[in-house]
Motif scaffolding. Sequence first.
Motif, PDB file in Angstrom:
ATOM      1  N   ALA A 203       0.866  -1.180   0.000  1.00  0.00           N
ATOM      2  CA  ALA A 203       0.000   0.000   0.000  1.00  0.00           C
ATOM      3  C   ALA A 203       0.896   1.221   0.000  1.00  0.00           C
ATOM      4  O   ALA A 203       2.061   1.132   0.386  1.00  0.00           O
ATOM      5  CB  ALA A 203      -0.901  -0.001   1.232  1.00  0.00           C
ATOM      6  N   ARG A 204       0.369   2.371  -0.417  1.00  0.00           N
ATOM      7  CA  ARG A 204       1.193   3.570  -0.431  1.00  0.00           C
ATOM      8  C   ARG A 204       1.596   3.961   0.985  1.00  0.00           C
ATOM      9  O   ARG A 204       2.710   4.384   1.250  1.00  0.00           O
ATOM     10  CB  ARG A 204       0.469   4.745  -1.097  1.00  0.00           C
ATOM     11  CG  ARG A 204       0.301   4.630  -2.608  1.00  0.00           C
ATOM     12  CD  ARG A 204       1.614   4.491  -3.349  1.00  0.00           C
ATOM     13  NE  ARG A 204       2.560   5.574  -3.091  1.00  0.00           N
ATOM     14  CZ  ARG A 204       2.558   6.761  -3.685  1.00  0.00           C
ATOM     15  NH1 ARG A 204       1.636   7.062  -4.561  1.00  0.00           N
ATOM     16  NH2 ARG A 204       3.481   7.657  -3.400  1.00  0.00           N
ATOM     17  N   ARG A 205       0.656   3.815   1.900  1.00  0.00           N
ATOM     18  CA  ARG A 205       0.963   4.044   3.318  1.00  0.00           C
ATOM     19  C   ARG A 205       0.317   2.920   4.115  1.00  0.00           C
ATOM     20  O   ARG A 205      -0.653   2.335   3.663  1.00  0.00           O
ATOM     21  CB  ARG A 205       0.377   5.378   3.804  1.00  0.00           C
ATOM     22  CG  ARG A 205       0.863   6.617   3.091  1.00  0.00           C
ATOM     23  CD  ARG A 205       0.025   7.828   3.496  1.00  0.00           C
ATOM     24  NE  ARG A 205      -1.383   7.617   3.226  1.00  0.00           N
ATOM     25  CZ  ARG A 205      -2.343   8.500   3.495  1.00  0.00           C
ATOM     26  NH1 ARG A 205      -2.032   9.647   4.070  1.00  0.00           N
ATOM     27  NH2 ARG A 205      -3.603   8.242   3.220  1.00  0.00           N
TER      28      ARG A 205
ATOM     29  N   ASP B 249      -3.616   2.198   4.249  1.00  0.00           N
ATOM     30  CA  ASP B 249      -4.342   2.542   3.029  1.00  0.00           C
ATOM     31  C   ASP B 249      -4.897   1.288   2.384  1.00  0.00           C
ATOM     32  O   ASP B 249      -4.436   0.175   2.650  1.00  0.00           O
ATOM     33  CB  ASP B 249      -3.393   3.214   2.021  1.00  0.00           C
ATOM     34  CG  ASP B 249      -3.087   4.655   2.382  1.00  0.00           C
ATOM     35  OD1 ASP B 249      -2.126   5.193   1.801  1.00  0.00           O
ATOM     36  OD2 ASP B 249      -3.795   5.219   3.229  1.00  0.00           O
TER      37      ASP B 249
ATOM     38  N   ASP C 269      -5.306   3.014 -11.873  1.00  0.00           N
ATOM     39  CA  ASP C 269      -5.937   4.197 -11.277  1.00  0.00           C
ATOM     40  C   ASP C 269      -4.877   5.203 -10.906  1.00  0.00           C
ATOM     41  O   ASP C 269      -3.706   5.041 -11.269  1.00  0.00           O
ATOM     42  CB  ASP C 269      -6.809   3.809 -10.070  1.00  0.00           C
ATOM     43  CG  ASP C 269      -6.014   3.152  -8.943  1.00  0.00           C
ATOM     44  OD1 ASP C 269      -6.607   2.395  -8.169  1.00  0.00           O
ATOM     45  OD2 ASP C 269      -4.779   3.397  -8.856  1.00  0.00           O
ATOM     46  N   VAL C 270      -5.274   6.216 -10.154  1.00  0.00           N
ATOM     47  CA  VAL C 270      -4.344   7.302  -9.835  1.00  0.00           C
ATOM     48  C   VAL C 270      -3.152   6.816  -9.004  1.00  0.00           C
ATOM     49  O   VAL C 270      -2.111   7.454  -8.975  1.00  0.00           O
ATOM     50  CB  VAL C 270      -5.095   8.461  -9.139  1.00  0.00           C
ATOM     51  CG1 VAL C 270      -5.563   8.049  -7.743  1.00  0.00           C
ATOM     52  CG2 VAL C 270      -4.245   9.707  -9.064  1.00  0.00           C
ATOM     53  N   HIS C 271      -3.297   5.650  -8.380  1.00  0.00           N
ATOM     54  CA  HIS C 271      -2.212   5.171  -7.515  1.00  0.00           C
ATOM     55  C   HIS C 271      -1.261   4.191  -8.174  1.00  0.00           C
ATOM     56  O   HIS C 271      -0.106   4.082  -7.762  1.00  0.00           O
ATOM     57  CB  HIS C 271      -2.788   4.527  -6.250  1.00  0.00           C
ATOM     58  CG  HIS C 271      -3.441   5.519  -5.339  1.00  0.00           C
ATOM     59  ND1 HIS C 271      -2.742   6.560  -4.787  1.00  0.00           N
ATOM     60  CD2 HIS C 271      -4.720   5.655  -4.911  1.00  0.00           C
ATOM     61  CE1 HIS C 271      -3.555   7.294  -4.047  1.00  0.00           C
ATOM     62  NE2 HIS C 271      -4.755   6.770  -4.105  1.00  0.00           N
ATOM     63  N   ALA C 272      -1.732   3.448  -9.143  1.00  0.00           N
ATOM     64  CA  ALA C 272      -0.856   2.433  -9.743  1.00  0.00           C
ATOM     65  C   ALA C 272      -1.408   1.980 -11.082  1.00  0.00           C
ATOM     66  O   ALA C 272      -2.618   1.986 -11.300  1.00  0.00           O
ATOM     67  CB  ALA C 272      -0.714   1.233  -8.804  1.00  0.00           C
ATOM     68  N   SER C 273      -0.512   1.585 -11.955  1.00  0.00           N
ATOM     69  CA  SER C 273      -0.911   1.051 -13.264  1.00  0.00           C
ATOM     70  C   SER C 273      -1.184  -0.445 -13.143  1.00  0.00           C
ATOM     71  O   SER C 273      -0.850  -1.077 -12.128  1.00  0.00           O
ATOM     72  CB  SER C 273       0.212   1.274 -14.272  1.00  0.00           C
ATOM     73  OG  SER C 273       1.326   0.456 -13.917  1.00  0.00           O
TER      74      SER C 273
ATOM     75  N   ASP D  68       0.216  -2.767 -15.000  1.00  0.00           N
ATOM     76  CA  ASP D  68       1.500  -3.474 -15.092  1.00  0.00           C
ATOM     77  C   ASP D  68       2.181  -3.582 -13.746  1.00  0.00           C
ATOM     78  O   ASP D  68       2.719  -4.627 -13.383  1.00  0.00           O
ATOM     79  CB  ASP D  68       2.465  -2.703 -16.015  1.00  0.00           C
ATOM     80  CG  ASP D  68       2.235  -3.045 -17.459  1.00  0.00           C
ATOM     81  OD1 ASP D  68       2.746  -2.310 -18.323  1.00  0.00           O
ATOM     82  OD2 ASP D  68       1.545  -4.054 -17.716  1.00  0.00           O
ATOM     83  N   TYR D  69       2.190  -2.487 -13.039  1.00  0.00           N
ATOM     84  CA  TYR D  69       2.855  -2.482 -11.726  1.00  0.00           C
ATOM     85  C   TYR D  69       2.138  -3.413 -10.776  1.00  0.00           C
ATOM     86  O   TYR D  69       2.763  -4.160 -10.018  1.00  0.00           O
ATOM     87  CB  TYR D  69       2.908  -1.046 -11.201  1.00  0.00           C
ATOM     88  CG  TYR D  69       3.544  -0.891  -9.846  1.00  0.00           C
ATOM     89  CD1 TYR D  69       2.854  -0.259  -8.812  1.00  0.00           C
ATOM     90  CD2 TYR D  69       4.837  -1.343  -9.593  1.00  0.00           C
ATOM     91  CE1 TYR D  69       3.428  -0.089  -7.561  1.00  0.00           C
ATOM     92  CE2 TYR D  69       5.418  -1.172  -8.339  1.00  0.00           C
ATOM     93  CZ  TYR D  69       4.709  -0.545  -7.330  1.00  0.00           C
ATOM     94  OH  TYR D  69       5.278  -0.384  -6.101  1.00  0.00           O
TER      95      TYR D  69
END
Lengths: 169, 254, 795
Positions: free
Chosen positions: B158-160, B163, B226-230, B232-233
Motif C-alpha cells: 500500500a502507499r501508506r 491505506d 488508477d491514480v495510484h498504480a498502473s 503493469d505495476y
Amino acid sequence: MSVNGRGVERTVSPRRSLADFLREDLGLTGTHVGCEHGVCGACTVLVDDQTARSCLLFAAQLHDARVVTVEGLTPPEGLSALQAAFRDCHALQCGFCTPGMLAAAHELLAENADPTRDEIRDAIAGNLCMCTGYVNIVRAIELAARRLGASAAAVGAQGGAAPAPPRRE
Amino acid sequence: MLAGGQSLVPMLNMRLVRPARLVDINAVPGLADIRARDDGGLALGALTRHTALVTSRLVHEHAPLLAAAARHVGHRAIRNRGTLGGSLAHADPAAELPAALLALDARVVVAGPSGPRQIALDDFVLGALTTALAADEIVTEIDVPPARHAGWGFAEVARRAGDFALTGVAAVLHGNRGRCTAARLVAFGADERPVRLSAAEDALIGGARAEESAAVAALDCRPPADVHASADYRRHLVSVLTARVIGEALARLA
Amino acid sequence: MTRWVGAPLPRKEDARLLGGRGLYVDDVARPGLLHAAMLRSPHAHARIVAIDAAAAARRPGVHAVLTGADAAAVSRPIRPLIPTPVPLPDWCLAVDRVRYAGEAVAAVAAVDRATAEDALEQIRVEYEPLPAVVDPEAALRADSPLLYPELGTNVLWHDVFEYGDVAGAFARADGVLGERFGIQRYASTPLETFGAIAEHDAGLDTYTFWTNDQRPGLTLAILADSLGVPQSRLRLVTPDVGGAFGNKRRPAYLLVCALLARRAARPVKYLEDRLENLAALMHACNGVMDLELAYRADGTVLALRVRDVADEGKNLVSPTQHNLIKLGNIVNGYGIAAVSYEAYSVLTTKCPSGANRGIGKPFMCFAVERAMALLARRLGLDPAELRLRNYVGTGQMPYTTPPGAQYDSGDYAGTLRRALDRFDYPAAREAQARARREGRLLGIGIATSVEPAGTNLASYELVTGRRAASGSAEAAMVRVEPDGRVRASLGDPASGQGYETVVAQIVADELGVTPDDVHVERGFDSATTPWLYLSGNYSNKFSVTDVGAVLGAARAVRDKIRRIAAHRLEASAEDIELVDAVARVRGAPGRGVAMREIARTAYADVLGLPPGEPPGLEARHAYQNALAQPVGADRTVRSQLVFSNAAHCCLVEIDPRTGQVKIVRHVVVHDCGRELNPRLVEGMVHGSTVHGMGAALLEEFRYDADGQLLSATFMDYLKPTALDVPDIEVDRLEHPSPFTPLGAKGVGEGGAIPAPAAVANAVEDALAAYDVTVRSLPITPEQLWRWLVASKEAR
C-alpha cells in the motif's frame, strides 16, 4: 447516551453526525472536523472505551453508548498526565489534531503501558498532524507512559492497587 | 444497511450515495459472536469488528490469516467500528478480508424474508462492489472451515500503512514443507474481485518452487489502473507478493 | 538582560488547546448564525450561460442566495496583491465564466450546512464547456485556449533577468550541465480548513468577520474596497487557527459571507469542507525548470541559467510570487557570480496557486541541489565536497548575491560539516557499500539551502513596473494594565507557531516580569490590535519584523516605567532597572517601586506622574526592517531580508522488488540565528521537514486532461503519517543576524525547502548502479520500479 460521564438525552435528526452533535448540540467544540471521510482522525473520540471517528457515526446510533471527548479526558483542574507530557514535549503546535491524538494515545496506554516507539507510531498512524512532524508526539506518549508507569509502580510499592489506566495529575 | 459505516458514511458525507432509508443493524443481538464450531472451524458473526479479529484468541487459533489480514485494514479507530460482514457486503476489490476469506474457503450465511442461505465466498463476491446479496438480505454469519495443519501467508503493498492495498495476496497451503498438496492463493486489488491465482496454485502443487509459481501468478489477474498504480505495476506486485506469501505459508506448515 | 528569550519555555497556549478549549472559527457562536455552502463548477473551463437560483431561494430553511451576477451588482472585484498586466475582474463568485473545476459560482445561506447543501442541488446552471488548459507549457503557446481572451495570452508575466556576465561565464566554463526538472502541485493542507463568519450590523453599517485568514492587513483592504465601505467600518477577528502555512487566504469567501449576511440580515458562516479545500483553495505552483550550470573542472560553479515556468492555475490575486521568490533565492548559498533567470507565470484552468510553505523555494532548491548532485557525479567528486567548494564563506558576509539578496550571516560550510558529522557520513557510506554487496539498496542524499525571512513587497515592482506596497513591517502593542500585569498584542495572527509564548518571553525580558505575567492576546482583532496593510503571517517574517514591533512597544513602556520610577525615587531614569516586577535603583535594591504601584500612578493617581508625562502605560509600535530597499536600477532587490540556512542528510532504503521507499534516517542541522525559544524552533524544523518528505514521496494534486482533479480526497491525496517518517534528528549552529532586533532569523519554512531535494538525492544515490536520474517529484514506488526495470533491460 452518556457524554463525559454525564447523561444526555436529545432528539436529533437522523443525519446529524456525532461530531456535529457534540460540537453544536452539546457545545463540546474540542472535537474537531478535518475531512469528514474518516481519514484525518481529527474527530476521534472514545465510544465505549474505543476510539472511533465521530464524523462517521450518527448521533442517533449511539443510544446507550458512553462517549468520552477531549473535554472528558481533561481533569477539572490542570492537565492529565498525558496532556502534561504533550505540553512538556511540545507535542502540539496549532492544536487542531490534538484532541484526536489524545484519544488515540489514551486508548494505546490503556492497553499497553509500555509501548515501543514503533507501537506508538502505529497507534497514532490514523491521526494526521500537519504541524509537528510527529516526533514530539511520539516523545510525549513515551514520556506519559514512563510517568504513569512510575506512579503506578510507586502505588504498587506502597502496597496499593494494580496499575490503573491513565490517571489525572 | 449501516453496520460499521466506515465505508458507507464517507460516501454519504460526500453525497455519493443517497439512500432513502438507512437501517442501523448494530444493535441486532447475536450478530457479533465469534464461536468455535464442533468441526473445528470458526463461526464469525457479521458484526464482528475488525479489532475483534485482531485480538480474538479464537481467531488466532483457528484462522490466524484473518487476524493478520485485519491488521492491515485502515487504522485502529476504523477497525473498532468496521465489521467483517460489512467489508464482505461492500466488496471493495482492494479489501483484505474478502480475499482472506476466499483463501480460507469460507462460506457466507445470509438471511432474508425467505430464510437463511449459505453461499461459498467465490459465489458471494461477484465483482467490484457487487455481491450475491438480494435487496432484502443481510449477511449474518461467516463460516470458516477447519484449517488444521494449514500454512498461511499474507502480504500487501500500500502507499501508506493502513491505506487500501495497491494489491495483496493471501495464501493457505496444505501439505508439508517439502511438498504442497493443496493451495489457495488469492490476490486482491488485482481484479474486479478477489481472484484465485490458479496457474500459480497448479505450479506449486506440481512441485514448482515459490519463485517459479509466483512467476505465473499474474496470469490470472486483470488488475485495474488508477491514480495510484498502473495495471503493469500491480501485476508485478502480485508476482512479488505471491512469492513472499508462499514462502511464509510453507514455513508455517507443520 | 535575557532571562526569558532563548529559554525553552513550555507554551502558554497549550493548556487551552490540550483541553479542547481552543476557539477556532468553526467554534465561534453567533446568535442567529446561518451556514453557507457554495455551488462549484464541475467543469475546468466553461461559459456560464444561465444560472437560476430561484428554487433554492424558496427552499424552507434558506435565508439568502447569491450568484456571481448578484455579487457583481453589489460589490467590486477582488483587488490583486500583484496586479495583472491588464485589469481582469476577479469576482468573489464566477460571473460569466468558470476557470477551474471547483470554482464557486453561487452560495446559499441556510439554517444548517446540510440544508444549504440540499439547496445547492436546486440551483440550475447552464454551462457551455470550453477546452481545458492543463499543461503549463501548452498554455504558453500561441494556439492555446485562453482563460482571459482580453489578456490575449495565458502568460501573466514573462521576463528575463540577467546579473553578471552570464555569457562570458558560460564561454569560459570547462563544462555545462543542463537538466530539466519538474515539480508537482502539492500543498501543506492545514488540518483546519479555511473559513469565516461575517456579521453585518445594519444600524451601524459595519461588518465583523471571524476568520482564520492569515493576512488580515491585506484582506481588510480588499474587503473595504470590494464592499465599498471604509476600513473603519470593518472589524476582523482571528481566533485560534489550526495551521496556515500560507494556505489560509481567500478574501472572496469573506466577501461572499458578508454579502449573504447583508441579504439575510443574519450572520453567515462558511467553512470549506475538505473536498473544497483540496480542489479549490490553493496549490503550490507546479512547474518546469530548465537549469544549466556552467562550471570549472574543479567543480566551481561560475554561472546559472534558468528558464522557469510556474503554473499558477487561475490565480489573479498573487501570481508571479513563486517566480520572484525563486529569482531572489536562486543561488541557494553558493557563490555563483552570474545568473540568468527567465520567468514565466502562466494561467491554467486549475486551482489557484498561492504562497504555500516555501513559496517556490522547495522547487528552486530541488532543481539546484539535484543539479549539484548530478555535477558531483559527473566530476567524480563527493557531493559534500562539491558543495563545500562553492559555498559563500562566513568571512564574505554580508554577501550580496547577483539578484540582490544579501546573506547576512552564517557558516554554510560549517553547517554541512556538522550535519555530516551527526549523520556519521563515512560510516553511512561504509554501511551503504556493505548493503550493496548484499543486494540492498541504501541511498544517502545531501541537500543544503538558505531559508530567507521576510518579504519586501517592493520587489513586486519587478513585475508590475511600479511600487504600490513596499518593505516589511509589523505592529504590536504592549500595555501594563492598571493592576500592574501586562498585556500585549501583535498584528500577526499565529497559527501554531507559539507567538503568545515568544512574545511573552520578549516582553518579560524588557519589563522585568515573568512570561506568566504577560497576557498575549490570542490571534488578531483589528479593533484592538495595531496593524498595517503589511500585517499578517507570511514569509517567515516574525523574527524580521514582529520582534521589532514587540520590542519597540515594550521598550517604550519600559522607558516610561523608568521615568515614573525615577520621579518617585528621585533618581535618574538611566539608573532604574526592572527586576522581578520592581523598578529599582541599580546598586540599591532596597529602593524600588513595584510595577503595581507604577501602574497605579500611571492610571489612577496621575498627579504623581512626572511633569509633562501623560497618563497611561501603553505603547503601540510599528517596525519596519531597514534591509528592505526599493528595487535598484540594475533590477536587483532584496526581495527577502535575512537568511537562515540548513543542511539535510537523508538515508533511504528502497525495496528493489516493489520500489517502496523508506526514509530510514534524516538529520537536519540548521542555523536560524538566535533561537528565541529552542523548543519551538525544533518543532518547526520537525514539522517543516515532514512537509518536505511528503512532497518528495507522497503528495500530488493530479489532474486529468480535462482539468478534473483526480486526487480529490485524503484517500487519494496522501499526507505523511507517523509511520511514513522517521524521528528527525536536529542540531544547530547559531549565527545571529546583525540586521534583526534580537538576531533571530526565519525558521517557519525550514525543512520544507531542502527536504524534498535531500530525499530525492538519496533515492538517486540508492540507484547509483542503475543510472537513474531523478528529475521530478513525487517519487512513487511505481516510478522506481520502472526505473529499475528499464535499467536492467538496458544492460
